[in-house]
Design a protein around this motif. Sequence first.
Motif, PDB file in Angstrom:
ATOM      1  N   VAL A   1      46.561  42.009  36.127  1.00 20.57           N
ATOM      2  CA  VAL A   1      45.845  41.983  37.482  1.00 20.57           C
ATOM      3  C   VAL A   1      44.871  41.416  37.593  1.00 20.57           C
ATOM      4  N   VAL A   2      44.608  40.114  38.818  1.00 22.67           N
ATOM      5  CA  VAL A   2      43.304  39.379  38.831  1.00 22.67           C
ATOM      6  C   VAL A   2      42.688  40.022  40.409  1.00 22.67           C
ATOM      7  N   CYS A   3      41.821  40.502  40.416  1.00 26.26           N
ATOM      8  CA  CYS A   3      40.863  41.306  41.439  1.00 26.26           C
ATOM      9  C   CYS A   3      40.038  40.102  42.118  1.00 26.26           C
ATOM     10  N   LEU A   4      40.052  40.004  43.406  1.00 27.21           N
ATOM     11  CA  LEU A   4      39.579  39.211  43.960  1.00 27.21           C
ATOM     12  C   LEU A   4      38.754  39.572  45.190  1.00 27.21           C
ATOM     13  N   ASN A   5      37.550  39.340  45.510  1.00 20.14           N
ATOM     14  CA  ASN A   5      37.049  39.607  46.730  1.00 20.14           C
ATOM     15  C   ASN A   5      36.103  38.275  47.034  1.00 20.14           C
ATOM     16  N   GLN A   6      36.561  36.981  47.015  1.00 24.21           N
ATOM     17  CA  GLN A   6      35.911  35.594  46.959  1.00 24.21           C
ATOM     18  C   GLN A   6      35.336  35.470  45.583  1.00 24.21           C
ATOM     19  N   LYS A   7      34.814  36.286  44.843  1.00 27.75           N
ATOM     20  CA  LYS A   7      34.558  36.480  43.525  1.00 27.75           C
ATOM     21  C   LYS A   7      35.584  37.023  42.788  1.00 27.75           C
ATOM     22  N   LEU A   8      35.459  36.837  41.552  1.00 30.51           N
ATOM     23  CA  LEU A   8      36.423  37.778  40.545  1.00 30.51           C
ATOM     24  C   LEU A   8      35.941  38.922  40.239  1.00 30.51           C
ATOM     25  N   LEU A   9      36.654  40.178  40.518  1.00 30.83           N
ATOM     26  CA  LEU A   9      35.781  41.184  40.059  1.00 30.83           C
ATOM     27  C   LEU A   9      36.500  41.901  39.185  1.00 30.83           C
ATOM     28  N   CYS A  10      37.913  41.639  38.757  1.00 33.04           N
ATOM     29  CA  CYS A  10      38.359  41.998  37.357  1.00 33.04           C
ATOM     30  C   CYS A  10      39.637  41.333  36.978  1.00 33.04           C
ATOM     31  N   ALA A  11      39.962  41.476  36.052  1.00 31.17           N
ATOM     32  CA  ALA A  11      41.197  40.522  35.272  1.00 31.17           C
ATOM     33  C   ALA A  11      41.697  41.413  34.028  1.00 31.17           C
ATOM     34  N   GLY A  12      42.721  41.707  33.747  1.00 30.80           N
ATOM     35  CA  GLY A  12      43.175  42.459  32.736  1.00 30.80           C
ATOM     36  C   GLY A  12      44.450  43.421  33.060  1.00 30.80           C
ATOM     37  N   ILE A  13      44.754  44.288  32.090  1.00 36.77           N
ATOM     38  CA  ILE A  13      45.822  45.198  32.303  1.00 36.77           C
ATOM     39  C   ILE A  13      45.704  46.101  33.417  1.00 36.77           C
ATOM     40  N   PRO A  14      46.424  46.257  34.425  1.00 38.77           N
ATOM     41  CA  PRO A  14      46.173  47.131  35.573  1.00 38.77           C
ATOM     42  C   PRO A  14      45.359  48.474  35.169  1.00 38.77           C
ATOM     43  N   SER A  15      46.065  49.003  34.338  1.00 36.22           N
ATOM     44  CA  SER A  15      45.580  50.577  33.946  1.00 36.22           C
ATOM     45  C   SER A  15      44.042  50.657  33.644  1.00 36.22           C
ATOM     46  N   GLU A  16      43.620  49.547  33.062  1.00 39.09           N
ATOM     47  CA  GLU A  16      42.404  49.372  32.384  1.00 39.09           C
ATOM     48  C   GLU A  16      41.403  48.660  33.357  1.00 39.09           C
ATOM     49  N   ALA A  17      41.765  47.832  34.030  1.00 44.62           N
ATOM     50  CA  ALA A  17      41.157  46.973  34.957  1.00 44.62           C
ATOM     51  C   ALA A  17      40.818  47.491  36.555  1.00 44.62           C
ATOM     52  N   LEU A  18      41.774  48.220  36.720  1.00 46.26           N
ATOM     53  CA  LEU A  18      41.606  48.870  38.095  1.00 46.26           C
ATOM     54  C   LEU A  18      40.961  50.269  38.218  1.00 46.26           C
ATOM     55  N   THR A  19      39.696  50.030  37.714  1.00 51.15           N
ATOM     56  CA  THR A  19      38.964  51.221  37.944  1.00 51.15           C
ATOM     57  C   THR A  19      38.364  51.675  39.273  1.00 51.15           C
ATOM     58  N   THR A  20      38.047  53.035  39.553  1.00 50.89           N
ATOM     59  CA  THR A  20      37.498  53.495  40.516  1.00 50.89           C
ATOM     60  C   THR A  20      36.345  52.696  41.089  1.00 50.89           C
ATOM     61  N   GLU A  21      35.469  52.042  40.127  1.00 52.07           N
ATOM     62  CA  GLU A  21      34.404  51.190  40.667  1.00 52.07           C
ATOM     63  C   GLU A  21      34.857  50.066  41.293  1.00 52.07           C
ATOM     64  N   VAL A  22      35.706  49.373  40.507  1.00 52.95           N
ATOM     65  CA  VAL A  22      36.411  48.065  41.015  1.00 52.95           C
ATOM     66  C   VAL A  22      36.947  48.096  42.333  1.00 52.95           C
ATOM     67  N   LEU A  23      37.735  49.155  42.344  1.00 53.68           N
ATOM     68  CA  LEU A  23      38.318  49.172  43.641  1.00 53.68           C
ATOM     69  C   LEU A  23      37.507  49.588  44.969  1.00 53.68           C
ATOM     70  N   HIS A  24      36.517  50.316  44.611  1.00 59.60           N
ATOM     71  CA  HIS A  24      35.542  50.720  45.589  1.00 59.60           C
ATOM     72  C   HIS A  24      34.815  49.290  45.861  1.00 59.60           C
ATOM     73  N   GLU A  25      34.264  48.401  44.716  1.00 63.33           N
ATOM     74  CA  GLU A  25      33.652  47.036  45.130  1.00 63.33           C
ATOM     75  C   GLU A  25      34.591  46.186  45.710  1.00 63.33           C
ATOM     76  N   MET A  26      35.868  46.253  45.624  1.00 64.15           N
ATOM     77  CA  MET A  26      36.790  45.404  46.228  1.00 64.15           C
ATOM     78  C   MET A  26      37.090  45.629  47.566  1.00 64.15           C
ATOM     79  N   TYR A  27      37.333  46.950  47.937  1.00 61.07           N
ATOM     80  CA  TYR A  27      37.510  47.207  49.305  1.00 61.07           C
ATOM     81  C   TYR A  27      36.366  47.986  50.003  1.00 61.07           C
TER      82      TYR A  27
END
Length: 247
Positions: free
Chosen positions: A208-234
């Motif tokens: 998964v590549v997580c964007l919000n104008q900048k790159l917030l995460c990139a990697g295996i979804p189960s590892e990259a999609l942390t609660t912190e990343v999701l909070h920052e993204m949304y």
Amino acid sequence: MPETALQVKDVTVDLAGHRVLESISFTVPVGSTTAIIGPNGAGKSVLVKTILRLIPKTSGAITILGTPHERYQRAAHQVSYVPQRLELDRDFPLTVHGLFSLKSRRPLGMAKADAEHMQSLLATVGISGSIDRRLSDLSGGQLQRVMIAYSLMDHPKLLFLDEPAAGIDVSGQETVYALIRRIQKQENLTVVFISHELDVVMHYADQVVCLNQKLLCAGIPSEALTTEVLHEMYQAPTKHYHHHHHT
């Protein structure tokens, strides 16, 4: 054949004087499925259109199937793109057969090999009985299946899909993504898709590549999609979905 299908390095995009994407970097391995996620306005579609040279990048480097971005035409025949769901005028007369004939090697009608390939692809996506129907008469799910089949006419190696299940009911979404995965294995494709459905990403994406104008995460979804990343993204607490990845 290179091991990397797509490499994006420090890509920045400005549109109408505004910075839309800043210093985006990630790599897509050959044969993988990559999901690009982020909130509305995060730059997901802009990123894909920049990779496809539909929008100019401000800076950075992109390599597609071993070909530098500046020589994209050399690799273009190996790349296909399914945009977000098309809205067609009900009076638009183009049929499914007419659409596919646009990719035929003959100026009028279809070469036999092309017609056979069309029939095979339409059978693969489960709508072989719709050849003479107008595109405007198809349901959202049927039209999306036609567009996926159409995108495969040139035997691409890299397929981009922008929200492939947009406008399709939830039961149909699962079918569209299952179809994409089946075709990926059948055609030996590398797939990059945009989605906002976290369940779909966890279930179908290798990375998964997580964007919000900048790159917030990139990697295996189960590892990259942390609660912190999701909070920052949304910018809001988001439930973290746990799924076993099915290959």
